[in-house]
Design a protein around this motif. Structure first.
Motif, short mmCIF file in Angstrom:
data_model
loop_
_atom_site.label_atom_id
_atom_site.label_comp_id
_atom_site.label_asym_id
_atom_site.label_seq_id
_atom_site.Cartn_x
_atom_site.Cartn_y
_atom_site.Cartn_z
N GLU A 22 0.82 -1.22 0.00
CA GLU A 22 0.00 0.00 0.00
C GLU A 22 0.85 1.26 0.00
N ILE A 23 1.96 1.27 0.75
CA ILE A 23 2.80 2.47 0.82
C ILE A 23 3.92 2.44 -0.22
N LYS A 24 3.86 1.45 -1.11
CA LYS A 24 4.85 1.32 -2.19
C LYS A 24 6.27 1.16 -1.64
N ALA A 25 6.37 0.37 -0.56
CA ALA A 25 7.68 -0.02 -0.06
C ALA A 25 8.23 -1.19 -0.84
N ILE A 26 7.37 -1.82 -1.66
CA ILE A 26 7.74 -2.97 -2.48
C ILE A 26 7.94 -2.52 -3.93
N HIS A 27 9.07 -2.92 -4.50
CA HIS A 27 9.37 -2.58 -5.89
C HIS A 27 9.71 -3.86 -6.65
N PHE A 28 9.00 -4.10 -7.75
CA PHE A 28 9.30 -5.21 -8.65
C PHE A 28 9.66 -4.63 -10.02
N ASN A 29 10.76 -5.09 -10.57
CA ASN A 29 11.15 -4.67 -11.92
C ASN A 29 11.98 -5.78 -12.55
N ALA A 30 11.35 -6.55 -13.43
CA ALA A 30 12.04 -7.67 -14.07
C ALA A 30 12.87 -7.21 -15.26
N ASP A 31 12.46 -6.12 -15.91
CA ASP A 31 13.16 -5.65 -17.10
C ASP A 31 14.48 -4.97 -16.76
N THR A 32 14.48 -4.18 -15.70
CA THR A 32 15.70 -3.50 -15.25
C THR A 32 15.92 -3.85 -13.78
N PRO A 33 16.57 -4.97 -13.51
CA PRO A 33 16.72 -5.43 -12.12
C PRO A 33 17.48 -4.43 -11.25
N PHE A 34 17.17 -4.49 -9.96
CA PHE A 34 17.89 -3.68 -8.99
C PHE A 34 19.23 -4.35 -8.69
N THR A 35 20.20 -3.56 -8.24
CA THR A 35 21.48 -4.11 -7.81
C THR A 35 21.54 -4.11 -6.30
N LEU A 36 21.72 -5.29 -5.72
CA LEU A 36 21.77 -5.43 -4.27
C LEU A 36 23.14 -5.02 -3.74
N ALA A 37 23.24 -4.90 -2.42
CA ALA A 37 24.51 -4.52 -1.80
C ALA A 37 25.62 -5.50 -2.15
N SER A 38 25.24 -6.74 -2.42
CA SER A 38 26.22 -7.76 -2.81
C SER A 38 26.73 -7.57 -4.23
N GLY A 39 26.09 -6.67 -4.98
CA GLY A 39 26.45 -6.47 -6.38
C GLY A 39 25.66 -7.34 -7.33
N LEU A 40 24.84 -8.24 -6.80
CA LEU A 40 24.05 -9.14 -7.63
C LEU A 40 22.71 -8.51 -7.99
N PRO A 41 22.14 -8.91 -9.15
CA PRO A 41 20.86 -8.35 -9.58
C PRO A 41 19.67 -9.00 -8.88
N SER A 42 18.57 -8.26 -8.81
CA SER A 42 17.34 -8.77 -8.23
C SER A 42 16.16 -8.03 -8.83
N PRO A 43 15.06 -8.74 -9.14
CA PRO A 43 13.86 -8.05 -9.63
C PRO A 43 13.01 -7.50 -8.50
N THR A 44 13.47 -7.68 -7.26
CA THR A 44 12.71 -7.22 -6.09
C THR A 44 13.55 -6.27 -5.25
N TYR A 45 12.87 -5.31 -4.64
CA TYR A 45 13.53 -4.41 -3.69
C TYR A 45 12.50 -3.97 -2.66
N ILE A 46 12.91 -3.87 -1.41
CA ILE A 46 12.00 -3.44 -0.35
C ILE A 46 12.65 -2.32 0.46
N ASP A 47 11.85 -1.32 0.80
CA ASP A 47 12.32 -0.18 1.59
C ASP A 47 11.48 -0.08 2.86
N CYS A 48 11.89 -0.80 3.91
CA CYS A 48 11.15 -0.80 5.17
C CYS A 48 11.27 0.53 5.91
N ARG A 49 12.26 1.34 5.56
CA ARG A 49 12.45 2.62 6.25
C ARG A 49 11.26 3.55 6.03
N LYS A 50 10.54 3.35 4.93
CA LYS A 50 9.38 4.19 4.66
C LYS A 50 8.31 4.06 5.74
N LEU A 51 8.30 2.93 6.44
CA LEU A 51 7.25 2.66 7.41
C LEU A 51 7.17 3.69 8.52
#
Length: 225
Positions: A22-51
């Motif tokens: 509901e607060i758009k803390a969840i992000h899905f993007n399969a076409d342009t994956p996010f880069t995680l802290a590990s440097g690996l790609p992911s189609p998912t990202y979450i921002d709990c700090r928004k809460l």
């Protein structure tokens, strides 16, 4: 004040996922994956700090986290609530308030001056400490915080998070090997199910996300670089 109602675990997971969507803390993007802290790609990202900016959701989730810990670990299991720098600090404060316990926080590394401490606040030998964080992926950062807590002579056998990835099977064992039990409200699987129910993302995106959740290492290996 300690919450007096105990929703079923499955309902807590579903409602937590719904709030995050509901607060758009969840992000899905399969076409342009996010880069995680590990440097690996992911189609998912979450921002709990928004809460922290949504009082009704923030309050409900802290009630959920408190009752989850009380139910699973015990009503008199802790003497101190510690937040991990930095995302865990506000959530630890809110849980500590509900449980009427002292609150402390753990630095990622010594601050380099003054007492050069990693623990801020008062933590004493023999105290049973609950480590509170926003989320955990593979549990790695939790171990450093737990070690810092134990160096004071306190014990830390439990960590509680709002969100647990739930896709790397080694995580809970890694924590268990360190003498730590993980408590959480929801996982990527709960979010995926609720996103389908709500129609938040198109089916092609959700199908790709499901492929990642089913075999994350294979998905990353095929797309890195």
């Amino acid at each position: 004040m300690i919450p007096t109602s105990f929703p079923p675990r499955e309902e807590i997971a579903r409602l937590t996922a719904r709030m995050l969507l509901e607060i758009k803390a969840i992000h899905f993007n399969a076409d342009t994956p996010f880069t995680l802290a590990s440097g690996l790609p992911s189609p998912t990202y979450i921002d709990c700090r928004k809460l922290i900016s949504y009082p009704r959701i923030r309050s409900t989730l802290m009630d959920f986290l408190t009752v989850t810990v009380l139910r699973d670990a015990g009503f008199e299991a802790f003497d101190n609530i510690a937040g991990g720098e930095t995302a865990g600090i506000p959530f630890a404060a809110l849980v500590a308030e509900r449980m009427a316990l002292p609150m402390t926080y753990v630095r990622k590394k010594p601050k380099g001056y003054g007492r050069n401490a990693r623990i801020e606040g008062v933590m004493t030998e023999g105290e049973r400490v609950l480590l509170v964080e926003d989320l955990t992926t593979d549990g790695g950062s939790k171990l450093s915080f737990v070690d810092a807590i134990r160096e004071t002579g306190a014990s830390c056998a439990h960590t509680a998070v709002i969100f647990y990835y739930g896709i790397f099977p080694e995580t809970t064992q890694r924590l268990a090997d360190h003498g730590v039990t993980l408590h959480h409200l929801c996982t990527w699987w709960d979010v995926l199910a609720e996103a389908r129910t709500m129609g938040t993302f198109d089916e092609a995106t959700l199908t790709e996300v499901e492929a990642f959740l089913t075999a994350p290492r294979d998905w990353q290996e095929a797309r890195k670089g």
